[in-house]
Each structure stands twice: as structure tokens, then as C-alpha cells.
Write a protein that holds these residues in place. Structure first.
Motif, PDB file in Angstrom:
ATOM      1  N   GLN A  89      38.978   7.004  -8.643  1.00  0.00           N
ATOM      2  CA  GLN A  89      39.740   6.171  -9.582  1.00  0.00           C
ATOM      3  C   GLN A  89      38.950   5.879 -10.848  1.00  0.00           C
ATOM      4  N   GLY A  90      37.769   6.494 -10.960  1.00  0.00           N
ATOM      5  CA  GLY A  90      36.971   6.300 -12.173  1.00  0.00           C
ATOM      6  C   GLY A  90      36.122   5.037 -12.148  1.00  0.00           C
ATOM      7  N   TYR A 516      42.055   4.572  -0.504  1.00  0.00           N
ATOM      8  CA  TYR A 516      42.857   4.938  -1.674  1.00  0.00           C
ATOM      9  C   TYR A 516      43.696   3.745  -2.151  1.00  0.00           C
ATOM     10  N   HIS A 517      44.317   3.062  -1.197  1.00  0.00           N
ATOM     11  CA  HIS A 517      45.180   1.922  -1.544  1.00  0.00           C
ATOM     12  C   HIS A 517      44.346   0.819  -2.205  1.00  0.00           C
ATOM     13  N   ILE A 518      43.199   0.542  -1.626  1.00  0.00           N
ATOM     14  CA  ILE A 518      42.333  -0.514  -2.169  1.00  0.00           C
ATOM     15  C   ILE A 518      41.839  -0.124  -3.570  1.00  0.00           C
ATOM     16  N   ALA A 519      41.358   1.102  -3.694  1.00  0.00           N
ATOM     17  CA  ALA A 519      40.826   1.553  -4.993  1.00  0.00           C
ATOM     18  C   ALA A 519      41.925   1.515  -6.055  1.00  0.00           C
ATOM     19  N   HIS A 520      43.164   1.831  -5.645  1.00  0.00           N
ATOM     20  CA  HIS A 520      44.289   1.774  -6.590  1.00  0.00           C
ATOM     21  C   HIS A 520      44.473   0.348  -7.113  1.00  0.00           C
ATOM     22  N   ILE A 521      44.460  -0.618  -6.202  1.00  0.00           N
ATOM     23  CA  ILE A 521      44.687  -2.014  -6.621  1.00  0.00           C
ATOM     24  C   ILE A 521      43.555  -2.460  -7.555  1.00  0.00           C
ATOM     25  N   ILE A 522      42.319  -2.119  -7.196  1.00  0.00           N
ATOM     26  CA  ILE A 522      41.186  -2.522  -8.037  1.00  0.00           C
ATOM     27  C   ILE A 522      41.305  -1.870  -9.420  1.00  0.00           C
ATOM     28  N   ALA A 523      41.614  -0.579  -9.430  1.00  0.00           N
ATOM     29  CA  ALA A 523      41.705   0.138 -10.714  1.00  0.00           C
ATOM     30  C   ALA A 523      42.810  -0.469 -11.585  1.00  0.00           C
ATOM     31  N   GLU A 524      43.943  -0.797 -10.974  1.00  0.00           N
ATOM     32  CA  GLU A 524      45.057  -1.369 -11.740  1.00  0.00           C
ATOM     33  C   GLU A 524      44.671  -2.730 -12.317  1.00  0.00           C
ATOM     34  N   ALA A 525      44.006  -3.538 -11.488  1.00  0.00           N
ATOM     35  CA  ALA A 525      43.614  -4.875 -11.960  1.00  0.00           C
ATOM     36  C   ALA A 525      42.647  -4.755 -13.135  1.00  0.00           C
ATOM     37  N   LEU A 526      41.715  -3.824 -13.038  1.00  0.00           N
ATOM     38  CA  LEU A 526      40.751  -3.644 -14.126  1.00  0.00           C
ATOM     39  C   LEU A 526      41.433  -3.123 -15.387  1.00  0.00           C
ATOM     40  N   LYS A 527      42.328  -2.148 -15.186  1.00  0.00           N
ATOM     41  CA  LYS A 527      43.036  -1.551 -16.329  1.00  0.00           C
ATOM     42  C   LYS A 527      43.837  -2.594 -17.091  1.00  0.00           C
ATOM     43  N   ARG A 528      44.441  -3.507 -16.343  1.00  0.00           N
ATOM     44  CA  ARG A 528      45.304  -4.509 -16.972  1.00  0.00           C
ATOM     45  C   ARG A 528      44.514  -5.647 -17.603  1.00  0.00           C
ATOM     46  N   GLY A 529      43.203  -5.631 -17.402  1.00  0.00           N
ATOM     47  CA  GLY A 529      42.390  -6.699 -17.984  1.00  0.00           C
ATOM     48  C   GLY A 529      42.581  -8.028 -17.275  1.00  0.00           C
ATOM     49  N   THR A 530      43.122  -7.995 -16.057  1.00  0.00           N
ATOM     50  CA  THR A 530      43.311  -9.223 -15.265  1.00  0.00           C
ATOM     51  C   THR A 530      42.616  -9.014 -13.918  1.00  0.00           C
ATOM     52  N   PRO A 531      41.317  -9.114 -13.924  1.00  0.00           N
ATOM     53  CA  PRO A 531      40.578  -8.624 -12.757  1.00  0.00           C
ATOM     54  C   PRO A 531      40.474  -9.592 -11.580  1.00  0.00           C
ATOM     55  N   VAL A 532      41.361 -10.578 -11.513  1.00  0.00           N
ATOM     56  CA  VAL A 532      41.381 -11.425 -10.312  1.00  0.00           C
ATOM     57  C   VAL A 532      42.709 -11.188  -9.618  1.00  0.00           C
ATOM     58  N   VAL A 533      42.655 -10.602  -8.474  1.00  0.00           N
ATOM     59  CA  VAL A 533      43.877 -10.163  -7.810  1.00  0.00           C
ATOM     60  C   VAL A 533      43.902 -10.730  -6.393  1.00  0.00           C
ATOM     61  N   GLU A 534      45.079 -11.238  -6.041  1.00  0.00           N
ATOM     62  CA  GLU A 534      45.179 -11.945  -4.768  1.00  0.00           C
ATOM     63  C   GLU A 534      46.632 -11.952  -4.334  1.00  0.00           C
ATOM     64  N   SER A 613      38.907  -9.941 -18.285  1.00  0.00           N
ATOM     65  CA  SER A 613      37.706  -9.099 -18.259  1.00  0.00           C
ATOM     66  C   SER A 613      36.646  -9.667 -19.185  1.00  0.00           C
ATOM     67  N   ALA A 614      37.105 -10.419 -20.197  1.00  0.00           N
ATOM     68  CA  ALA A 614      36.170 -10.929 -21.198  1.00  0.00           C
ATOM     69  C   ALA A 614      35.472 -12.198 -20.729  1.00  0.00           C
TER      70      ALA A 614
END
Ligand code: NDP
Length: 619
Positions: A89-90, A516-534, A613-614
Motif C-alpha cells: 500500500q506504499g 490487506y484489509h488492515i493496510a487498506h484502512i490505514i492507507a485510506e486514513a493517511l491519504k485522507r489526512g485524517t489519521p485517527v480511525v476508529e 496529519s499536520a
């Protein structure tokens, strides 16, 4: 090559009601009221504790203080597959932390003589097409598997991200910085946005809580911490020459012990095999990999094989399927498919299907009992070695050497079923059936903390989510998750393993999909700039309701089974929510469809995404 249905006794030769009564009797004989509490965790007072590494010296290093995107806790298959999926997922800013000295998990720690995988390596070893690696034989040796685990980490660029010989002792969510504070026994302080707990299932050795175990003056060790200095030989060359003048007892006759026992028979002056419950042990043809076959494989072959295996081991063959695996795991489905083919694949209700499957299963178990008579000369020993329980009450095993070992004059089977285990230990040895056996060494092939309390299994002292809530309290009455991988109140924390999800017959395939599922969720959260996901409480509750409403009801089967970690040591339904292999009844494919549909919808429905992210780290 198509394999033929196995030659089992006919249905007329077995008396199923009588066998059921015998199975119940054998189960009751062994069931202990303490259930899982009968076991103890190695502490260092009795045998080396589980963190001490007999295989590799611990290299001193400075404590690390750093920020990273993800910490993966565990460098066994589940951690490796999670790390691999992060890379895909990069996401490359991460750490892998493990108490072991290298990648491999169980394949790092378990180096006992004879260690081999008893699932076919063409299925069990993940990513064979991606790496181009081909296992040397059907059932690969432990060393080859551990080497391959390391090779994956090298190839996909995360080998240098590992902190080995490092025990995580605290995970605390810090809402000020929107990160997990990860502390370790090496003094590390890592601030990680995300944490993936990938401890594995067989990470924590356990000992039978035998009265007087601490009195024994001889040598003791757990099979997962084999001591070649004591036994002689080495992992590479297990010639156990130092046992030539030793009396050795091995406690346990599970998957581990049956691989060790032939070596004890060969090298020890006297070997006592202390058995509470016999395993079922089939033959084990283990040919080297045919290079022509390997060359003939077409892209996608490994997944095709995994699907074939999953069908055989956990579902049923479809018309036209051929059994690609042809071993004890696939025998019942193979025989059943042959029967259905003869009958023209009749339409059956689930109850009719199960009734037919039961008959085939009883016949296969009878075949395995007869195998003991064919190979063990002493009739009393043969009788004691016969497994009287349903297939899959315990892990089905295979070995060509195990049973013949009991024909050696220096090997004695000590049946401790009547006392539900070893009665006691003394300074000089152990007591079984009222007799003291003097030994120089006791080896505990007594298994792992698979379904005991989470604190014992994970071994992380503190895991605190929002407002200091402990995960151990949060899940005291069983896990509550979203998709089996997250829980409310513990943002950015993910779980690998058998928690409220789909079940695949291949553990590494399961790890890969979950990663894969976990990495997808992490990647999406990072991409969206909202890195707290619950997960929201509502979404999690809805998922739990859906999962539990669609869960395979294993309670009747579990109750019938002889005790083991498959049924929480016969504890009944009390701790059923932590039972291993809780599974989504619509099946593995249906579970994957549920996750794929959710991912493709693209809105991460049910997750709350916050943070920025900031945000300053505010150290
Ligand atoms: P298990 O938990 O399967 O076996 C433990 C053994 O110890 C059992 O025979 C158990 O008896 C015995 N035992 C426990 N307490 C006592 C007692 N008080 N007195 C006498 N005997 C006792 O552990 P293993 O290490 O053998 O295997 C664990 C898992 O590891 C396997 O199921 C498998 O998943 C994995 N494994 C995989 C291998 C592979 O090739 N892939 C190889 C080895 C292990 P009882 O049955 O009566 O409880």
C-alpha cells in the motif's frame, strides 16, 4: 495427478453408536474441572522464561526514541503478512517488533529435532508466486520455512525495520498527539500512529501445572526452546549424541511431540513418552518437489491450490473438483466426493450431507486406529495409542516414524489418562499411575497459550486506549470488533488472528487477506489526512450482531470432543467467546465478499475518521 479415495473400513465394519459412547467415555476420563487453569506460564523459576532466547545471543543496542506510522507487533507469519501488505500500500515508515531474534515466529522459536510443517508447503508458505521460491518438498523442514520467512522480509524491504529481542510491555493511546506510545523492555519509546497486534496463536509456551514440578533437580525445557547444548547435535544436524546415557521423558503427544519422539527413540538411553491423549497419526509420504511439475505450474496456481485445500478441509468438494493435496486433511472430502459421484451428486439437505459426512469420518478414524495395530508390535501399547475422538477434535497428524519408535526396547509409552495428566514430579523424576520414573531430563511438548486469558497470550502488560481503558477489561467477556480487526475505544489499533472473522484452512492465506484489509484502512486514513480511525460504537455493535447471528455453532461438536485447545480444554461454553476458530458460517468467500464490498463502496462506512496529519507531536 488425481488421488484415489482412501481404503477405509466399510460402514458395516464399524458400530457408530458404540464408538460415540467410547468417545464420550474417553473424553470424560480426561476432562479436568480446572480447564485452562491447569496450565502454567513458564516464568524462569521452573524452566527458562519464554522471552529468553536459547538460539541466538541478544545484541546490545541503544534504546530508540522515534515516531513512525505503524508498529507491527510480531514477526511471525501474521506480522510478516501485515508488513508485506503495508509495503504494497506504499506505507514504508514502520517498525516490526518481536521477542525473537529474527523473522519466523513459531518457526524461529521451534527448532526441535524433526520439525517440519504438517500442512503442505505449496499452500502453507505464502507468496510463492511473488517470490519465485519453490519449497524443496511437500512438507518442508522448519529451517527452510524460517529461512523463507526471512527472505520475504528481505525481498519486500522490511527486514531492516525490525527490532528483535524486544518485548513490548506497554501500549498507551495518547490523545494529545493522536499516537500510540509503545514502550519496550529495551527502553524504547516509539510514537506510532497505528499499531497492528500480530502476536500469532502459538507464541506463548505453556507448561502443565504438575504438582511438585519445581522440585525436579534434573534438566527441563519446553519443546519451543530446545536445548541442543544439553541434547547434543544442532538444529542443522540433530544428532542428539549427548542423550546416549540419559533417561528422557517427553510430556505430550501432540503435533510437536510426534516429530520429536523418533529422535528420542534413536538417541536416548531410555525414552518415556508420557501420553494423556493419543494423536491420530497417518502416513506421511514426503517426496521432493518434482522440477517438471514446478515448471508446469501456471500463473495463479498457488491460489487455485489454496482454494482447493480450503474446500477439502473446511467445506466440501464440488462436482468435478479433483483433490490436489491428497493427504489426511483432504481425505474425508475426497472420499465423500467419490461417494457422491457414484450416486450422481444427489441434492442433499445440510442435515443429510452431515449425516453422510459423519459416516465417512468415523470410517477414516477407524482406518487410523487400524494403522496403529499394523505398526506397533505390543498390543497393549498399540491399544493405548489409538485415538478415540472425532476427526478435528485434535489436529490430524502424519508421520512414518512415530509408531515404529514404540517397537524399540528403549522406548516406553506411559499412559497418564486415568489421572488426567502427570500425577506429580519429584526431585528425581515424575510419578505416573503411582510409580516413580527416575529421569535425567523432562521435555515439555505441552503446547501454547491458545485460548487462555488475553493477558497471558499477548504478554503485553498494559494496553490502554481512550481514557486509559484497558483492552483486557474491554474484552473480558470476549472480543467485540469491527470486521474482526478493530474495536471502539482503541483508535488506530488493529488485530491479526482468529477474531470474529472468516476462517480459511490456510493460516497464511487468512493472514494475507486480513493484512490487506488492515493496510487498506490505514492507507485510506493517511491519504485522507485524517489519521485517527476508529469504529463507531453503532457500527461495531451492528457488526458483532451480524457476526454472532451468522456464526457457525460449534457448541455441540465442542462438547463431544476430548479436551484440547480447540475446545478451551473442555471448559464448555463459559469462555466460548474466546474459542479458537470462531467462524462466519456463510463461509470464507462470503466473508471476503463482505469486506470487498465494504472497501469498494469507498466511504469507510462505520469508521470515524478524525485527527490531522499536520497535528504537532507535542513531545
Ligand atoms: P498441543 O497443545 O497440541 O499438545 C500438548 C500436549 O501436551 C498434548 O498431548 C497434551 O495432552 C499434553 N499435556 C498437556 N498437559 C499434560 C499433562 N498434565 N500431562 C500429560 N500430558 C499433558 O501442543 P503441540 O506443541 O504439540 O502443538 C501445538 C500446535 O502447534 C499444533 O496443534 C499445531 O497447530 C502446531 N504445530 C504445527 C506443526 C506443523 O508441522 N505445522 C508441528 C508442531 C506443532 P492432551 O492432548 O491430553 O491435552
Amino acid at each position: 495427478m488425481t488421488c484415489l479415495p482412501s481404503r477405509t473400513p466399510s460402514a458395516d465394519e464399524i458400530d457408530i453408536p458404540a464408538l460415540k459412547a467410547r468417545y464420550a467415555h474417553e473424553r470424560d476420563k480426561r476432562t479436568r474441572s480446572e480447564g485452562q487453569e491447569q496450565y502454567a506460564r513458564p516464568t524462569g523459576d521452573v524452566v527458562e522464561d519464554y522471552v529468553t532466547d536459547p538460539h541466538q545471543p541478544v545484541t546490545p543496542r541503544d534504546a530508540i526514541t522515534e515516531d513512525t506510522d505503524v508498529v507491527v507487533l510480531g514477526a511471525g507469519w501474521s506480522g510478516i503478512m501485515a508488513a508485506y501488505q503495508l509495503v504494497k500500500q506504499g506505507i514504508t515508515d514502520f517498525r516490526v517488533v518481536d521477542t525473537a531474534g529474527d523473522f519466523g515466529g513459531v518457526w524461529y522459536w521451534n527448532r526441535y529435532p524433526g520439525i517440519q510443517c504438517d500442512n503442505e508447503s505449496y499452500i502453507y508458505l505464502p507468496l510463492l508466486e511473488e517470490t519465485g521460491f519453490m519449497p524443496s518438498r511437500k512438507f518442508a523442514d522448519g529451517r527452510e520455512i524460517q529461512g523463507y520467512a526471512r527472505a520475504i522480509a528481505d525481498k519486500f524491504g522490511f527486514a531492516d525495520k525490525a527490532l528483535f529481542h524486544t518485548q513490548t510491555n506497554g501500549l498507551r493511546w495518547d490523545a494529545e498527539i493522536d499516537r500510540w506510545r509503545v514502550s519496550t523492555n529495551r527502553g524504547d519509546e516509539i510514537r506510532a500512529r497505528f499499531v497492528i497486534i500480530a502476536s500469532g496463536v502459538l507464541n506463548m509456551p505453556k507448561l502443565p501445572g504438575i504438582p511438585g514440578i519445581e522440585k525436579f533437580k534434573g534438566k527441563m525445557f519446553h519443546s519451543a526452546r530446545w536445548d541442543y547444548d544439553y541434547s547434543g547435535g544442532s538444529y542443522e544436524n540433530p544428532v542428539l549424541d549427548k542423550l546416549a546415557d540419559k533417561r528422557v521423558a517427553i510430556v505430550g503427544t501432540g503435533a510437536t511431540a510426534i516429530q520429536i519422539v523418533p529422535y528420542l527413540g534413536r538417541y536416548a538411553k531410555q525414552a518415556y513418552v508420557v501420553q494423556r491423549t493419543p494423536s491420530s497419526v497417518d502416513e506421511r509420504p514426503n517426496p521432493p518437489t518434482d522440477p517438471d511439475w514446478a515448471k508446469s505450474l501456471q500463473p495463479g496456481w498457488q491460489n487455485t491450490r489454496q482454494i482447493n485445500f480450503h474446500r477439502a478441509a473446511m467445506e466440501a468438494f464440488h462436482p468435478g473438483d479433483e483433490d490436489l493435496i491428497c493427504d489426511i486433511w483432504t481425505e474425508i472430502s475426497r472420499n465423500l466426493a467419490a461417494e457422491f459421484a457414484e450416486e450422481g451428486w444427489p441434492a442433499l439437505t445440510p442435515e443429510q450431507f452431515m449425516a453422510k459426512r459423519d459416516v465417512v469420518e468415523f470410517r477414516v478414524m477407524e482406518r487410523l486406529r487400524r494403522r496403529v495395530d499394523d505398526l506397533v508390535e505390543d498390543p497393549a501399547t498399540a491399544e493405548a495409542l489409538k485415538p478415540y475422538y472425532r476427526f478435528l477434535c485434535k489436529r490430524p497428524l502424519s508421520s512414518d516414524e512415530y509408531y515404529p519408535t514404540f517397537n524399540r526396547p528403549n522406548v516406553e509409552l506411559v499412559d497418564v489418562s486415568l489421572t488426567k495428566g502427570v500425577e506429580a514430579m519429584t526431585e528425581k523424576g515424575f510419578i505416573a499411575n503411582g510409580k516413580e520414573y527416575e529421569v535425567d531430563c523432562m521435555i515439555f511438548a505441552s503446547g501454547f497459550e491458545v485460548t487462555s486469558d488475553l493477558e497471558r497470550r499477548w504478554g503485553i502488560d498494559t494496553i490502554e486506549g481512550r481514557d486509559g481503558a484497558s483492552i483486557y477489561d474491554h474484552w473480558r467477556d470476549g472480543p467485540r470488533t469491527f470486521h474482526g480487526v478493530m474495536t471502539a475505544g482503541f483508535p488506530n489499533q488493529f488485530y491479526m488472528g482468529y477474531i470474529q472473522g472468516g476462517l480459511n484452512a490456510s493460516v497464511t492465506e487468512q493472514n494475507g487477506r486480513q493484512g490487506y484489509h488492515i493496510a487498506h484502512i490505514i492507507a485510506e486514513a493517511l491519504k485522507r489526512g485524517t489519521p485517527v480511525v476508529e469504529p463507531t460504537q453503532t457500527a461495531m455493535d451492528a457488526y458483532v450482531t451480524h457476526f454472532e447471528g451468522n456464526e457457525i455453532d460449534m457448541s455441540a461438536f465442542s462438547r463431544e470432543c476430548t479436551p484440547s485447545y480447540f475446545n478451551n480444554e473442555g471448559e464448555g461454553e463459559g469462555k466460548a467467546k474466546w474459542r479458537l476458530f470462531r467462524a462466519y458460517a456463510p463461509g470464507w468467500d462470503a466473508f471476503q465478499t463482505l469486506l470487498t464490498t465494504w472497501r469498494e463502496k469507498g466511504d469507510l462506512e462505520g469508521l470515524s475518521l478524525t485527527g490531522s496529519s499536520a497535528k504537532s507531536l507535542g513531545r
